[in-house]
Write a protein that holds these residues in place. Sequence first.
Motif, PDB file in Angstrom:
ATOM      1  N   GLY A 102      31.711 -65.111   2.676  1.00  0.00           N
ATOM      2  CA  GLY A 102      30.071 -65.647   2.662  1.00  0.00           C
ATOM      3  C   GLY A 102      28.743 -65.149   2.160  1.00  0.00           C
ATOM      4  O   GLY A 102      27.316 -65.750   1.564  1.00  0.00           O
ATOM      5  N   VAL A 103      28.652 -63.410   2.595  1.00  0.00           N
ATOM      6  CA  VAL A 103      27.320 -62.595   1.786  1.00  0.00           C
ATOM      7  C   VAL A 103      27.401 -62.737   0.145  1.00  0.00           C
ATOM      8  O   VAL A 103      26.887 -62.294   0.021  1.00  0.00           O
ATOM      9  N   MET A 107      24.850 -63.179  -2.417  1.00  0.00           N
ATOM     10  CA  MET A 107      23.898 -63.009  -3.643  1.00  0.00           C
ATOM     11  C   MET A 107      24.457 -63.767  -4.546  1.00  0.00           C
ATOM     12  O   MET A 107      23.758 -63.306  -5.926  1.00  0.00           O
ATOM     13  N   THR A 108      25.087 -64.925  -5.072  1.00  0.00           N
ATOM     14  CA  THR A 108      25.201 -65.228  -6.155  1.00  0.00           C
ATOM     15  C   THR A 108      24.686 -66.840  -6.345  1.00  0.00           C
ATOM     16  O   THR A 108      24.362 -66.936  -7.454  1.00  0.00           O
ATOM     17  N   ARG A 109      23.219 -66.687  -4.825  1.00  0.00           N
ATOM     18  CA  ARG A 109      22.105 -68.123  -5.379  1.00  0.00           C
ATOM     19  C   ARG A 109      21.180 -67.328  -5.181  1.00  0.00           C
ATOM     20  O   ARG A 109      20.375 -68.473  -5.848  1.00  0.00           O
ATOM     21  N   ALA A 110      20.946 -66.295  -4.544  1.00  0.00           N
ATOM     22  CA  ALA A 110      19.832 -65.732  -4.535  1.00  0.00           C
ATOM     23  C   ALA A 110      19.425 -64.027  -4.768  1.00  0.00           C
ATOM     24  O   ALA A 110      20.275 -64.209  -4.303  1.00  0.00           O
ATOM     25  N   GLU A 111      18.533 -63.975  -4.807  1.00  0.00           N
ATOM     26  CA  GLU A 111      18.606 -62.389  -5.140  1.00  0.00           C
ATOM     27  C   GLU A 111      18.800 -61.550  -3.198  1.00  0.00           C
ATOM     28  O   GLU A 111      19.259 -60.832  -3.394  1.00  0.00           O
ATOM     29  N   GLY A 197      15.208 -76.340   1.949  1.00  0.00           N
ATOM     30  CA  GLY A 197      15.392 -76.112   0.851  1.00  0.00           C
ATOM     31  C   GLY A 197      15.270 -74.925   0.277  1.00  0.00           C
ATOM     32  O   GLY A 197      15.081 -74.646  -1.556  1.00  0.00           O
ATOM     33  N   ILE A 198      16.776 -73.986   0.574  1.00  0.00           N
ATOM     34  CA  ILE A 198      16.986 -73.215  -0.235  1.00  0.00           C
ATOM     35  C   ILE A 198      19.264 -73.108   0.102  1.00  0.00           C
ATOM     36  O   ILE A 198      19.758 -74.180   0.872  1.00  0.00           O
ATOM     37  N   PRO A 199      19.445 -72.082  -0.410  1.00  0.00           N
ATOM     38  CA  PRO A 199      21.076 -72.571  -0.732  1.00  0.00           C
ATOM     39  C   PRO A 199      21.006 -71.897   0.774  1.00  0.00           C
ATOM     40  O   PRO A 199      20.269 -71.264   1.643  1.00  0.00           O
TER      41      PRO A 199
END
Length: 220
Positions: A102-103, A107-111, A197-199
């Motif tokens: 999950g982590v 990290m592939t979707r947001a900083e 509104g975010i992943p």
Amino acid sequence: MSRPRILVINPNSNVTVTKGIEEALRPLGFADGPEIVCTTLAEGPYGIESQADADSVAMPLRRLIESDNSASAFIIACYSDPGLHVCREGTDRPVFGIAECGVLTAMTRAETFGVIAIAQRSIRRHIRYLRQMGLMDRLAGERPLNMSVAETASGEGTLAKMIEVGRALKEEDGAGAIVMGCAGMARLRRGLEDALGIPVIDPTQAATAMALGTVQLSRN
């Protein structure tokens, strides 16, 4: 030739959690792809809410995995990743922990990412794990619902509370993505993502997606 099978193990004995996981994984099932089978560890505690709970299921999980000669991959569906390394010692087939997956997906979707924990006392355990993984610089924050595993799996007010905590992680802590820190939250991912509104990452879905890729690529 029989389809390969991915075994998703809920290490607690709450079958409502297992049913929620099954529902969350339904979009990942394909007629010509690996079969995804969810099971409940009957000897586990009703909810894994402490280090003692997590430690208590390590060897039962290993025994279950060692006794299964047909699964192509295993998923430990608890955000503490209980018994992950001892289970990997017990088989040459891949074993995925949902917290790790999950982590990594977040990290592939947001900083930066935030984690919604079931309770305050879970956070120390999660932070210790992230520190061991060397990922603290990507963590925006972790905040608790202060609910039980059973309540997150079936409680009526769970989504509203998760939206409240998720907004704090986004707006106050700066999280660009949210990881749901309990397999019992699986049924609420879409509603939470729509509200924030975010992943939003359901770690069991993330682990299963990784397992599907691993098993499929091993066939071709």
